[in-house]
Design a protein around this motif. Structure first.
Motif, PDB file in Angstrom:
ATOM      1  N   GLY A   1     -46.547  24.398   5.427  1.00 33.24           N
ATOM      2  CA  GLY A   1     -46.179  24.196   6.819  1.00 33.24           C
ATOM      3  C   GLY A   1     -45.728  22.765   7.024  1.00 33.24           C
ATOM      4  N   ALA A   2     -45.103  22.515   8.160  1.00 26.06           N
ATOM      5  CA  ALA A   2     -44.604  21.170   8.451  1.00 26.06           C
ATOM      6  C   ALA A   2     -44.398  21.035   9.950  1.00 26.06           C
ATOM      7  N   TYR A   3     -44.290  19.781  10.384  1.00 33.43           N
ATOM      8  CA  TYR A   3     -43.919  19.515  11.772  1.00 33.43           C
ATOM      9  C   TYR A   3     -43.029  18.289  11.837  1.00 33.43           C
ATOM     10  N   SER A   4     -42.303  18.175  12.917  1.00 38.46           N
ATOM     11  CA  SER A   4     -41.388  17.059  13.142  1.00 38.46           C
ATOM     12  C   SER A   4     -41.344  16.750  14.634  1.00 38.46           C
ATOM     13  N   PRO A   5     -41.274  15.458  14.999  1.00 35.56           N
ATOM     14  CA  PRO A   5     -41.238  14.277  14.138  1.00 35.56           C
ATOM     15  C   PRO A   5     -42.626  13.915  13.635  1.00 35.56           C
ATOM     16  N   ALA A   6     -42.672  13.024  12.620  1.00 32.94           N
ATOM     17  CA  ALA A   6     -43.939  12.542  12.074  1.00 32.94           C
ATOM     18  C   ALA A   6     -44.324  11.262  12.809  1.00 32.94           C
ATOM     19  N   PRO A   7     -45.419  11.267  13.565  1.00 32.69           N
ATOM     20  CA  PRO A   7     -45.784  10.079  14.353  1.00 32.69           C
ATOM     21  C   PRO A   7     -45.971   8.819  13.516  1.00 32.69           C
ATOM     22  N   VAL A   8     -46.378   8.971  12.253  1.00 32.63           N
ATOM     23  CA  VAL A   8     -46.589   7.799  11.412  1.00 32.63           C
ATOM     24  C   VAL A   8     -45.280   7.061  11.126  1.00 32.63           C
ATOM     25  N   MET A   9     -44.152   7.765  11.265  1.00 32.69           N
ATOM     26  CA  MET A   9     -42.848   7.147  11.032  1.00 32.69           C
ATOM     27  C   MET A   9     -42.370   6.468  12.312  1.00 32.69           C
ATOM     28  N   THR A  10     -42.963   5.339  12.607  1.00 29.73           N
ATOM     29  CA  THR A  10     -42.593   4.551  13.782  1.00 29.73           C
ATOM     30  C   THR A  10     -41.228   3.912  13.556  1.00 29.73           C
ATOM     31  N   PRO A  11     -40.588   3.397  14.616  1.00 31.21           N
ATOM     32  CA  PRO A  11     -39.310   2.696  14.408  1.00 31.21           C
ATOM     33  C   PRO A  11     -39.407   1.584  13.378  1.00 31.21           C
ATOM     34  N   GLU A  12     -40.533   0.862  13.348  1.00 28.53           N
ATOM     35  CA  GLU A  12     -40.688  -0.220  12.371  1.00 28.53           C
ATOM     36  C   GLU A  12     -40.760   0.336  10.953  1.00 28.53           C
ATOM     37  N   ILE A  13     -41.509   1.436  10.760  1.00 28.51           N
ATOM     38  CA  ILE A  13     -41.624   2.020   9.426  1.00 28.51           C
ATOM     39  C   ILE A  13     -40.282   2.603   8.987  1.00 28.51           C
ATOM     40  N   ILE A  14     -39.544   3.204   9.911  1.00 26.08           N
ATOM     41  CA  ILE A  14     -38.218   3.732   9.567  1.00 26.08           C
ATOM     42  C   ILE A  14     -37.296   2.594   9.142  1.00 26.08           C
ATOM     43  N   GLU A  15     -37.313   1.493   9.881  1.00 25.31           N
ATOM     44  CA  GLU A  15     -36.457   0.349   9.537  1.00 25.31           C
ATOM     45  C   GLU A  15     -36.815  -0.189   8.160  1.00 25.31           C
ATOM     46  N   ARG A  16     -38.107  -0.293   7.869  1.00 28.32           N
ATOM     47  CA  ARG A  16     -38.529  -0.793   6.565  1.00 28.32           C
ATOM     48  C   ARG A  16     -38.169   0.191   5.453  1.00 28.32           C
ATOM     49  N   THR A  17     -38.293   1.481   5.735  1.00 20.63           N
ATOM     50  CA  THR A  17     -37.935   2.485   4.733  1.00 20.63           C
ATOM     51  C   THR A  17     -36.462   2.387   4.382  1.00 20.63           C
ATOM     52  N   MET A  18     -35.628   2.230   5.395  1.00 14.74           N
ATOM     53  CA  MET A  18     -34.194   2.070   5.135  1.00 14.74           C
ATOM     54  C   MET A  18     -33.931   0.808   4.315  1.00 14.74           C
ATOM     55  N   ARG A  19     -34.519  -0.292   4.717  1.00 13.96           N
ATOM     56  CA  ARG A  19     -34.226  -1.592   4.087  1.00 13.96           C
ATOM     57  C   ARG A  19     -34.835  -1.711   2.693  1.00 13.96           C
ATOM     58  N   GLU A  20     -36.054  -1.221   2.520  1.00 11.51           N
ATOM     59  CA  GLU A  20     -36.772  -1.449   1.270  1.00 11.51           C
ATOM     60  C   GLU A  20     -36.621  -0.327   0.252  1.00 11.51           C
ATOM     61  N   ILE A  21     -36.282   0.880   0.728  1.00 15.48           N
ATOM     62  CA  ILE A  21     -36.267   2.044  -0.166  1.00 15.48           C
ATOM     63  C   ILE A  21     -34.893   2.711  -0.229  1.00 15.48           C
ATOM     64  N   ILE A  22     -34.373   3.147   0.915  1.00 14.17           N
ATOM     65  CA  ILE A  22     -33.134   3.932   0.904  1.00 14.17           C
ATOM     66  C   ILE A  22     -31.932   3.089   0.504  1.00 14.17           C
ATOM     67  N   GLU A  23     -31.741   1.952   1.156  1.00 14.23           N
ATOM     68  CA  GLU A  23     -30.549   1.148   0.877  1.00 14.23           C
ATOM     69  C   GLU A  23     -30.522   0.609  -0.555  1.00 14.23           C
ATOM     70  N   PRO A  24     -31.649   0.125  -1.113  1.00 18.12           N
ATOM     71  CA  PRO A  24     -31.618  -0.258  -2.533  1.00 18.12           C
ATOM     72  C   PRO A  24     -31.315   0.920  -3.460  1.00 18.12           C
ATOM     73  N   THR A  25     -31.780   2.108  -3.088  1.00 16.47           N
ATOM     74  CA  THR A  25     -31.471   3.291  -3.892  1.00 16.47           C
ATOM     75  C   THR A  25     -29.981   3.593  -3.874  1.00 16.47           C
ATOM     76  N   MET A  26     -29.376   3.538  -2.695  1.00 16.49           N
ATOM     77  CA  MET A  26     -27.931   3.794  -2.593  1.00 16.49           C
ATOM     78  C   MET A  26     -27.147   2.761  -3.414  1.00 16.49           C
ATOM     79  N   ARG A  27     -27.532   1.487  -3.292  1.00  9.36           N
ATOM     80  CA  ARG A  27     -26.841   0.452  -4.064  1.00  9.36           C
ATOM     81  C   ARG A  27     -27.068   0.647  -5.555  1.00  9.36           C
ATOM     82  N   GLY A  28     -28.315   0.971  -5.920  1.00  6.39           N
ATOM     83  CA  GLY A  28     -28.639   1.157  -7.323  1.00  6.39           C
ATOM     84  C   GLY A  28     -27.883   2.319  -7.946  1.00  6.39           C
ATOM     85  N   MET A  29     -27.814   3.442  -7.247  1.00 15.25           N
ATOM     86  CA  MET A  29     -27.106   4.598  -7.787  1.00 15.25           C
ATOM     87  C   MET A  29     -25.614   4.304  -7.933  1.00 15.25           C
ATOM     88  N   ALA A  30     -25.037   3.578  -6.982  1.00 11.28           N
ATOM     89  CA  ALA A  30     -23.630   3.191  -7.102  1.00 11.28           C
ATOM     90  C   ALA A  30     -23.430   2.279  -8.304  1.00 11.28           C
TER      91      ALA A  30
END
Length: 425
Positions: free
Chosen positions: A228-257
């Motif tokens: 089962g699942a639900y959305s949105p996830a309260p733990v994913m605050t705007p600050e955590i989303i911003e950090r996830t993009m900056r620290e995890i997603i964007e380095p992954t995109m750059r790394g894969m390229a």
């Protein structure tokens, strides 16, 4: 537009349901589909592991876009073969799909590009892996390196459980997926799922969810593909989303390229959130199942427009809007799951029983002698929306209780973290 959707599970039913609502759509085909998907699409008896046959169908039917649902065809390179045939496709290349197809590849990528994740070791023989586990001790996490349908992970709280997990990998319980293992540090915190649509250059945030992997109430029992699942996830605050993009997603995109494998498709980050911020548990390279079901219920925009933009490298011009409501889905599974599920039992009470804001997505069903029957482990996704997660939970379980299927079972506590937050506990 003519669209071909590949897959047959609950994720694909949710995608079909959302794609069918697009004004751009003129015809939706699904291969192989399921009885629920047949409500929105024309089912096609294609073997999706036969890439030549899929490409031939696309040429014959003048398909404008192929949407690949499950991970196995992506890891096998279907997106490459379709693109080579001049067919537009939403989904990553075989090289980019290694982010899901090899946990070791992803861990090495994290190490190379300073992406926060658990400490780990990679092993291709039992003796070395045992020595590492015995040195580090429990709790510890054992993962089959390859695709294991969500079942190749052992979260070991004792040394004996860890060694059993290693034995399961190396004795062939997960086939070739367990020929190599990743042994990881045990992380504590709260798990969450974070999604991005990607076009090789741009990663567009695409919602949050929280899955429930353990088979039993209270998060006990073996791991599953998701109960089962639900959305949105309260733990994913705007600050955590911003950090996830900056620290995890964007380095992954750059790394894969940088590695010559730019990522285009769905990038699904499984995260652990603690007081220090987000860490990557693992990547999937397709929509989550059952997270996709709750995302599709909440998505305000036209999914087909977004997938087209991703296929054409135009996501930098796009944004995503979400409904204010929460969504929650309960997986109804066949007795025996996540082991050998009992197939063939008749399911009644689905049609004509829904209230507003409730959808039942078929995950593992078939038609036998005119009756709807269970044909897999996870069989139905009973999904509802509400002003709060608690309200969506009540609606979903009310719909579950209207279904007549004695051989099915479900967890009764999906969404418990968010409901406790809402209650101020």
């Amino acid at each position: 537009m003519k669209v071909l959707l590949l897959g047959s599970g609950g994720r694909e039913h949710a995608l079909a349901w959302k794609l069918a609502a697009s004004p751009l759509l003129t015809k939706l085909y699904a291969a192989p589909g399921n009885p629920g998907i047949a409500q929105q699409a024309e089912l096609v008896a294609l073997d999706i592991s036969n890439h030549v046959a899929v490409a031939g169908f696309c040429r014959d039917m003048k398909i404008d876009l192929v949407v690949v649902g499950p991970e196995a065809p992506l890891v096998a390179g279907i997106a490459d073969d379709l693109r080579a045939a001049g067919i537009r496709v939403f989904g990553p290349s075989k090289a980019a799909a290694r982010l899901e197809g090899s946990k070791g590849f992803t861990k090495d990528l994290c190490a190379r590009f300073d992406i926060p994740t658990a400490a780990y070791g990679r092993f291709d023989n039992l003796a070395a892996a045992r020595a590492y586990v015995e040195k580090v001790g429990a709790p510890i996490v054992i993962k089959a390196d390859g695709l294991a349908a969500g079942k190749g992970v052992t979260v070991a709280m004792t040394l004996a459980e860890a060694l059993d997990g290693l034995n399961a990998c190396f004795d062939g319980s997960f086939g070739s997926a367990g020929a190599e293992v990743v042994v990881e540090e045990f992380l504590t915190g709260e798990e969450a799922s974070f999604f991005c649509l990607c076009d090789g250059t741009t990663a567009l945030p695409f919602g949050t969810a929280q899955d429930h992997k353990r088979v039993g109430d209270g998060d006990i029992g073996p791991n599953t593909g998701g109960m089962g699942a639900y959305s949105p996830a309260p733990v994913m605050t705007p600050e955590i989303i911003e950090r996830t993009m900056r620290e995890i997603i964007e380095p992954t995109m750059r790394g894969m390229a940088e590695l010559g494998s730019p990522f285009a498709g769905v990038l699904f980050a499984g995260l652990m959130i603690d007081e220090n911020g987000p860490k990557l548990i693992e990547y999937n390279t397709r929509f989550g199942d059952p997270e996709c079901q709750v995302l599709m219920m909440r998505l305000k925009d036209d999914l087909l427009v977004l997938l087209n933009a991703a296929a054409d490298g135009q996501l930098s011009h796009m944004s995503v809007r979400w409904r204010d409501e929460a969504a929650l889905t309960v997986v109804m599974a066949a007795q025996g799951y996540p082991g050998a599920p009992e197939k063939g039992s008749v399911i009644r009470g689905i049609d004509g029983e829904r209230g507003d804001g409730t959808q039942i997505f078929h995950a593992g069903t078939a038609i036998n002698a005119g009756a709807l029957v269970a044909n897999g482990g996870r069989v139905l996704n009973v999904t509802a929306t509400g002003a709060t997660v608690g309200e969506a939970q009540r609606q979903a379980y009310a719909a579950v209780d209207r279904i007549d299927w004695p051989q099915g079972f479900c967890r009764r506590d999906i969404g418990w973290r968010a409901v406790e937050r809402e209650a101020g506990r």
